[in-house]
Scaffold this active site. Structure first.
Site, short mmCIF file in Angstrom:
data_model
loop_
_atom_site.label_atom_id
_atom_site.label_comp_id
_atom_site.label_asym_id
_atom_site.label_seq_id
_atom_site.Cartn_x
_atom_site.Cartn_y
_atom_site.Cartn_z
N ARG A 2 26.49 -32.62 -12.81
CA ARG A 2 27.65 -33.09 -13.05
C ARG A 2 28.58 -33.54 -11.76
O ARG A 2 29.37 -34.27 -11.76
CB ARG A 2 28.46 -32.00 -13.82
CG ARG A 2 29.75 -32.43 -14.41
CD ARG A 2 30.17 -31.54 -15.52
NE ARG A 2 31.47 -31.89 -16.02
CZ ARG A 2 32.79 -31.11 -15.81
NH1 ARG A 2 32.56 -30.40 -15.30
NH2 ARG A 2 33.63 -31.81 -16.30
N HIS A 36 30.36 -36.90 -11.27
CA HIS A 36 31.96 -36.94 -11.09
C HIS A 36 32.07 -37.82 -9.84
O HIS A 36 33.39 -38.40 -9.59
CB HIS A 36 32.58 -35.72 -11.29
CG HIS A 36 32.73 -35.18 -12.41
ND1 HIS A 36 33.63 -34.19 -12.77
CD2 HIS A 36 32.23 -35.51 -13.65
CE1 HIS A 36 33.76 -34.17 -14.25
NE2 HIS A 36 32.99 -34.75 -14.65
N ASP A 37 31.21 -37.51 -8.84
CA ASP A 37 31.35 -38.44 -7.56
C ASP A 37 31.16 -39.99 -7.96
O ASP A 37 31.99 -40.57 -7.72
CB ASP A 37 30.09 -37.93 -6.76
CG ASP A 37 30.45 -38.67 -5.34
OD1 ASP A 37 31.47 -39.40 -5.16
OD2 ASP A 37 29.46 -38.53 -4.58
N ASP A 88 30.22 -41.42 -3.05
CA ASP A 88 30.86 -41.40 -1.65
C ASP A 88 31.25 -40.06 -1.15
O ASP A 88 31.84 -39.92 -0.28
CB ASP A 88 31.82 -42.31 -1.40
CG ASP A 88 33.14 -42.04 -2.34
OD1 ASP A 88 33.20 -41.20 -3.28
OD2 ASP A 88 34.04 -43.05 -2.34
N ASN A 125 38.03 -31.80 -13.26
CA ASN A 125 37.49 -30.94 -12.61
C ASN A 125 37.97 -29.65 -12.41
O ASN A 125 37.38 -28.38 -12.01
CB ASN A 125 37.44 -31.47 -11.14
CG ASN A 125 36.78 -32.90 -10.83
OD1 ASN A 125 35.60 -32.97 -11.61
ND2 ASN A 125 37.15 -33.78 -10.05
N HIS A 135 23.83 -33.26 -21.24
CA HIS A 135 24.28 -32.24 -22.09
C HIS A 135 23.26 -31.54 -22.53
O HIS A 135 23.49 -30.67 -23.36
CB HIS A 135 25.54 -32.83 -22.84
CG HIS A 135 26.52 -33.31 -22.30
ND1 HIS A 135 27.76 -33.86 -22.87
CD2 HIS A 135 27.02 -33.20 -20.88
CE1 HIS A 135 28.54 -34.31 -22.06
NE2 HIS A 135 28.01 -33.99 -20.95
N THR A 136 22.01 -31.65 -22.35
CA THR A 136 21.06 -30.75 -22.78
C THR A 136 20.86 -29.56 -21.97
O THR A 136 20.13 -28.53 -22.24
CB THR A 136 19.48 -31.43 -22.46
OG1 THR A 136 18.56 -30.79 -22.87
CG2 THR A 136 19.14 -31.91 -21.10
C1 HEM Z 1 29.82 -39.55 -21.81
C2 HEM Z 1 30.97 -39.10 -21.13
C3 HEM Z 1 30.78 -37.92 -20.63
C4 HEM Z 1 32.04 -36.95 -21.17
C5 HEM Z 1 33.23 -37.31 -22.03
C6 HEM Z 1 31.63 -35.73 -20.57
C7 HEM Z 1 32.48 -34.45 -20.51
C8 HEM Z 1 31.90 -33.26 -20.20
C9 HEM Z 1 32.54 -32.09 -20.45
C10 HEM Z 1 34.17 -31.83 -21.04
C11 HEM Z 1 32.16 -31.01 -20.14
C12 HEM Z 1 32.32 -29.62 -19.86
C13 HEM Z 1 33.47 -29.18 -18.89
C14 HEM Z 1 34.11 -27.76 -19.15
O1 HEM Z 1 34.45 -27.61 -20.18
O2 HEM Z 1 34.36 -27.23 -17.87
C15 HEM Z 1 30.65 -31.65 -19.57
C16 HEM Z 1 29.94 -30.92 -18.88
C17 HEM Z 1 28.48 -31.44 -18.54
N1 HEM Z 1 28.26 -32.82 -18.04
FE1 HEM Z 1 29.20 -34.16 -18.98
N2 HEM Z 1 30.50 -35.81 -19.87
C18 HEM Z 1 29.93 -37.02 -19.84
C19 HEM Z 1 28.97 -37.59 -19.33
C20 HEM Z 1 28.00 -36.82 -18.42
C21 HEM Z 1 26.96 -37.35 -17.62
C22 HEM Z 1 27.05 -39.06 -17.36
C23 HEM Z 1 26.76 -36.54 -16.90
C24 HEM Z 1 25.55 -36.65 -15.83
C25 HEM Z 1 24.78 -37.65 -15.43
C26 HEM Z 1 27.15 -35.31 -17.37
C27 HEM Z 1 26.75 -34.18 -17.05
C28 HEM Z 1 27.15 -32.90 -17.57
C29 HEM Z 1 26.87 -31.42 -17.22
C30 HEM Z 1 25.20 -31.32 -16.79
C31 HEM Z 1 27.41 -30.60 -17.83
C32 HEM Z 1 27.52 -29.12 -17.60
C33 HEM Z 1 28.32 -28.56 -16.40
C34 HEM Z 1 28.14 -27.31 -16.23
O3 HEM Z 1 27.43 -26.47 -16.84
O4 HEM Z 1 28.59 -26.75 -14.92
N3 HEM Z 1 28.20 -35.35 -18.24
N4 HEM Z 1 30.69 -32.83 -19.75
#
Ligand code: HEM
Length: 329
Positions: free
Chosen positions: A61, A65-66, A73, A93, A192-193
């Site tokens: 993630r 976000h970067d 960057d 973040n 999100h797997t």
């Molecule tokens: C499609 C739009 C996306 C949205 C709206 C989104 C939103 C979020 C949110 C809200 C969380 C949980 C954050 C929290 O509650 O602290 C999350 C977790 C995560 N996201 Fe996404 N995300 C998106 C796309 C992506 C993409 C493109 C990636 C990677 C290429 C990604 C990787 C992850 C990962 C791996 C987690 C778990 C992080 C952890 O456990 O520390 N997400 N995302």
């Protein structure tokens, strides 16, 4: 289990992809200047995940976000300091982005053997790939040669990173802004797997979706009950739940099966399957064919990782990922 058996086990999942779009980056960029760079990053990721099973998700993630904020960057690694507010306190973040210490540790090791050579942005890109691979997902060759930003802004992060409440057109628009398309939305959402989200990121769905006074009807009933138990109204918004409740630490295509069963944790996950059109067709395709998901995921990661990067003499190679060199005395 040591790293070698894991690699042998996962070698089956290797997918080879080449990205024709990115000409500035090169997979052998550190071949002579820092030949051990890739191995050091992989060892760093591997040892971090031994201590914290969630860390691969957090590192993946960090790279997303970067890349969504002015290109990949290393801008999201910069700490706030007097007169400078960076991305770390932006809503997507704050209390959520993790893994900075792991990147610091890897950077320190690299500075010892090849000072001022391997950029922070590249470390995060390699760490994201290794995080996926070491969790059971595909392997791809990371293109390298990114340089680190000198500055950034909280506003840029707040506006550019998609929100968990977005609908499909909003998700597509935010991906389009960084050179990605609808297919990339669906394949990259497969991230999100692995990993977790806080109650605050999906609380509205449980009680008052779209100010309706009711839960989101697309949530499967027993999953809804489970989440309401975990995230009571007015409870602690920082309590976390796995994004993929079935196989939370394995990078597989279970996420798409969850979404099809009304078990998408974020609204932005669930809408991919409840909105008629291309996203729905792709969710079904990936749910049925993990190989197709792995192939498309790797291709989308390469696209995301190479969009609008700083190269040649732009930016710098930071000595410390948290501070621009000019201020690191
Ligand atoms: C499609 C739009 C996306 C949205 C709206 C989104 C939103 C979020 C949110 C809200 C969380 C949980 C954050 C929290 O509650 O602290 C999350 C977790 C995560 N996201 Fe996404 N995300 C998106 C796309 C992506 C993409 C493109 C990636 C990677 C290429 C990604 C990787 C992850 C990962 C791996 C987690 C778990 C992080 C952890 O456990 O520390 N997400 N995302």
């Amino acid at each position: 289990m040591g790293i070698l058996p894991i690699l042998a086990l996962l070698a089956l999942a290797v997918v080879t992809i080449s990205n024709v779009g990115a000409t500035e980056l090169d997979i052998s960029f550190y071949e002579f200047s820092c030949p051990d760079a890739l191995a050091i990053v992989q060892r760093g990721v591997h040892s971090a995940m031994q201590e914290d099973r969630r860390m691969p998700a957090s590192l993946l993630r960090l790279h997303f976000h970067d890349c969504f904020v002015n290109g990949c960057d290393g801008s999201n690694l910069l700490d706030d300091r007097p007169g400078f507010v960076g991305e770390k306190t932006a809503t997507p973040n704050l209390n959520s982005a993790r893994g900075f210490n792991v990147i610091d540790k890897i950077k320190q090791q690299l500075e010892e053997i090849c000072p001022e050579t391997v950029s922070c942005a590249d470390i995060v890109a390699i760490a994201a790939r290794d995080s996926v691979f070491l969790s059971g997902g595909p392997f791809w060759d990371v293109e390298l040669g990114r340089r680190d930003a000198l500055t950034t802004s909280k506003n840029a992060a707040t506006n550019a990173i998609p929100r968990p409440t977005f609908n499909v057109p909003q998700l597509i628009a935010s991906f389009n802004a960084v050179g990605l398309d609808e297919k990339d939305v669906v394949s990259l959402s497969g991230s999100h797997t692995i990993g977790k989200a806080r109650c605050t990121s999906f609380q509205a769905r449980l009680y008052n979706q779209g100010n309706s006074g009711r839960p989101d009807p697309s949530l499967e009933r027993s999953y809804l009950a489970e989440l309401q138990h975990r995230c009571p109204q007015n409870g602690d918004g920082n309590v976390t739940s796995p994004l993929d409740p079935c196989t939370p630490a394995v990078f597989d295509n279970q996420y798409y099966k969850d979404v099809m069963a009304g078990r998408g944790l974020l609204l932005s996950d669930q809408v991919l399957d409840t909105t008629p059109g291309t996203t729905l067709q792709l969710v079904e395709a990936y749910a049925h064919d993990q190989g197709k998901f792995f192939h498309d995921f790797a291709a989308s990661m390469l696209k995301m990782s190479s969009h609008h990067v700083l190269s040649s003499n732009h930016g710098e190679v930071r000595r410390n990922c948290r501070i621009p060199n000019a201020e690191n005395h």
